[in-house]
Design an enzyme around this catalytic site. Sequence first.
Site, PDB file in Angstrom:
ATOM      1  N   GLY A  50      -9.668   7.179 -10.691  1.00 46.03           N
ATOM      2  CA  GLY A  50      -9.911   8.284 -11.431  1.00 46.03           C
ATOM      3  C   GLY A  50      -9.118   9.520 -11.344  1.00 46.03           C
ATOM      4  N   CYS A  86       2.445   1.237 -40.296  1.00 48.90           N
ATOM      5  CA  CYS A  86       1.903   1.431 -41.404  1.00 48.90           C
ATOM      6  C   CYS A  86       0.252   1.851 -41.407  1.00 48.90           C
ATOM      7  CB  CYS A  86       1.930   0.412 -42.348  1.00 48.90           C
ATOM      8  SG  CYS A  86       3.672   0.192 -42.673  1.00 48.90           S
ATOM      9  N   GLU A  87       0.293   3.073 -41.041  1.00 51.63           N
ATOM     10  CA  GLU A  87      -1.300   3.761 -40.482  1.00 51.63           C
ATOM     11  C   GLU A  87      -0.852   5.026 -40.331  1.00 51.63           C
ATOM     12  OE1 GLU A  87      -3.517   1.375 -39.560  1.00 51.63           O
ATOM     13  OE2 GLU A  87      -4.854   3.348 -39.563  1.00 51.63           O
ATOM     14  N   ARG A 125      -2.497   5.802 -27.099  1.00 50.58           N
ATOM     15  CA  ARG A 125      -3.482   6.785 -26.377  1.00 50.58           C
ATOM     16  C   ARG A 125      -3.557   7.945 -27.329  1.00 50.58           C
ATOM     17  NH1 ARG A 125      -2.611   9.099 -21.952  1.00 50.58           N
ATOM     18  NH2 ARG A 125      -4.905   8.944 -21.153  1.00 50.58           N
ATOM     19  N   GLU A 143      -9.829   2.997  -6.038  1.00 55.64           N
ATOM     20  CA  GLU A 143      -9.036   2.336  -7.017  1.00 55.64           C
ATOM     21  C   GLU A 143      -7.821   3.102  -7.975  1.00 55.64           C
ATOM     22  OE1 GLU A 143     -12.611   0.552  -8.836  1.00 55.64           O
ATOM     23  OE2 GLU A 143     -12.534  -1.051  -7.286  1.00 55.64           O
ATOM     24  N   GLY A 167      -5.080   4.091 -10.495  1.00 53.76           N
ATOM     25  CA  GLY A 167      -4.456   3.290 -11.423  1.00 53.76           C
ATOM     26  C   GLY A 167      -3.366   4.345 -11.884  1.00 53.76           C
ATOM     27  N   ARG A 168      -4.046   5.349 -12.677  1.00 53.65           N
ATOM     28  CA  ARG A 168      -3.105   6.133 -13.512  1.00 53.65           C
ATOM     29  C   ARG A 168      -2.133   6.837 -12.394  1.00 53.65           C
ATOM     30  NH1 ARG A 168      -4.647   8.206 -18.196  1.00 53.65           N
ATOM     31  NH2 ARG A 168      -6.608   7.710 -17.959  1.00 53.65           N
ATOM     32  N   TYR A 183      -7.710   8.525 -28.174  1.00 57.13           N
ATOM     33  CA  TYR A 183      -8.339   9.674 -27.570  1.00 57.13           C
ATOM     34  C   TYR A 183      -7.854  11.037 -27.487  1.00 57.13           C
ATOM     35  CZ  TYR A 183      -7.220   6.714 -23.527  1.00 57.13           C
ATOM     36  OH  TYR A 183      -6.737   5.838 -22.933  1.00 57.13           O
ATOM     37  N   TYR A 231      -1.034   3.219 -18.603  1.00 59.36           N
ATOM     38  CA  TYR A 231      -1.941   2.575 -20.202  1.00 59.36           C
ATOM     39  C   TYR A 231      -0.891   2.860 -21.228  1.00 59.36           C
ATOM     40  CZ  TYR A 231      -5.860   3.247 -16.693  1.00 59.36           C
ATOM     41  OH  TYR A 231      -6.621   3.141 -15.817  1.00 59.36           O
TER      42      TYR A 231
HETATM   43  C1  LIG Z   1      -9.631   1.960 -14.896  1.00 58.43           C
HETATM   44  C2  LIG Z   1     -10.424   1.850 -13.701  1.00 58.43           C
HETATM   45  C3  LIG Z   1      -9.810   2.303 -12.408  1.00 58.43           C
HETATM   46  C4  LIG Z   1      -8.739   3.197 -12.462  1.00 58.43           C
HETATM   47  O1  LIG Z   1      -8.848   4.384 -13.074  1.00 58.43           O
HETATM   48  P1  LIG Z   1      -7.459   5.466 -12.977  1.00 58.43           P
HETATM   49  O2  LIG Z   1      -8.115   6.500 -13.794  1.00 58.43           O
HETATM   50  O3  LIG Z   1      -6.505   4.898 -13.808  1.00 58.43           O
HETATM   51  O4  LIG Z   1      -7.315   5.802 -11.824  1.00 58.43           O
HETATM   52  C5  LIG Z   1     -10.398   2.167 -11.247  1.00 58.43           C
HETATM   53  N1  LIG Z   1     -11.542   1.282 -11.201  1.00 58.43           N
HETATM   54  C6  LIG Z   1     -12.333   0.694 -12.127  1.00 58.43           C
HETATM   55  C7  LIG Z   1     -13.292  -0.040 -12.301  1.00 58.43           C
HETATM   56  C8  LIG Z   1     -11.522   1.052 -13.407  1.00 58.43           C
HETATM   57  O5  LIG Z   1     -12.180   0.631 -14.644  1.00 58.43           O
END
Ligand SMILES: *Cc1c(COP(=O)(O)O)cnc(C)c1O
Length: 431
Positions: A248, A360-361, A330, A290, A292-293, A334, A390
């Site tokens: 997150g 076409c949207e 994206r 965890e 990701g982004r 949102y 993403y």
């Molecule tokens: C999407 C997600 C993440 C990654 O979130 P980021 O904002 O991309 O860091 C980690 N854990 C879970 C369970 C998720 O659904």
Amino acid sequence: MICSNITRDPDGALRFAGQSVEALADRYGTPLYLMDEARIRDNCRMYKNAFRKAFGDKALPLYASKACAFKQIYRIMAEEGMGVDTVSRGEICTALAAGFPAERIWFHGNGKTDADIRYALEHGVGRFVVDGHEELEALNAEAGRHGVRQKILLRVTPGIDPHTYEAANTGRVDVKFGVSIGTGQALEFVRAALDMPNLELEGLHCHVGSMVFDESVFEDTVDVMLAFMREVKENLGYTAETLDLGGGYGVRYVESDKKADIPGRIAALAEHIRTRAAAEGLPVPIILMEPGRSIVADAGMTVYTVSAVKRITGFKNHVIVDGGMTDNPRYCLYGAKYTVLHASREGGETAVFDLAGCCCESGDILQRAVTLPADIKRGDRVVVCTTGAYNYSMASNYNRLGRPPVVMLRDGESYVAVRREGLDELCALDI
Ligand SMILES: *Cc1c(COP(=O)(O)O)cnc(C)c1O
């Protein structure tokens, strides 16, 4: 510039990871995803080092691979010593095909089917993050048939609102993920897990949302989670060994976004965890997170070629490009903000345009009200910055558009990590 791997030559030519964007677009075509391999590795090392310092050797950052998943990404994660999160058989299969070690895969998902469970067990996936009672029972039964004792975490919802946008809010009490602590249901969930003979409960997982900048969100989450762990210990005599705090951390998409000092935040969080664990009479848990982004977002850029410029007299201007919601949904989903740049010019007379896609949207907008050279025209290149997370992973074939290739940039060279999806491939599944 919005990110340190984007620079402009004195003549206005844009470079990404030191390489000419126009030259890459000429060579590989557009639309084109570029990824800066060094930046991905730097981000992994930033997390690994911050974790080692803050939490010790057992802690591990898990790359949430839904942010961007293809074989080369998993190879990089393997080399950098990361764990990975997966949410589908497809992601697991891709990781394994890349040689990623199964024991370092965590399997998430709030709707795992019997086939998903069987597949992950057969392939020796390290941990399941169990989302609810049905999965707990199905997994226990299947693990029994496989003659294994499967390691699991339980996903619980701490009832924290991270105050990001609605679609990225996953920790509140009423979301579709996990089991609520606040309603008392999470305690029963832990009790049920401890009764399962074929499951080994390692600890608890939560994930409160994405694009978190608010300093207190993770600290508040820790407070709720550790209080719950004490409640579990008192009621069930079980002390959770692992606490997974999810992903997150936010990244900078536009100049007005804050720049998060992630190592600093992790150090402060570790201090908070030690204090709170002591106060709850608990040992300091093994910490997982965890991201990701924040691993891949600033490693990415998308390059487009302008197809048309529409000036609707008295209303607004559109720049229309050869991609759109199919390679980056994206903004449509949102209202996500992005920085948009011309690939070869800056300064001079400018105008405000909506950057629109070719689908076409009418909602197919990449970004509204972006400032670009007033004389922008068909054939010019524009880029959308910070698209590493993403974008490719959310790409679709709407309007039967093929997905763009992913070209990796490394040490002044480039290589194709994912090929462009061609017309023959678009028909490949049709009978
Ligand atoms: C999407 C997600 C993440 C990654 O979130 P980021 O904002 O991309 O860091 C980690 N854990 C879970 C369970 C998720 O659904």
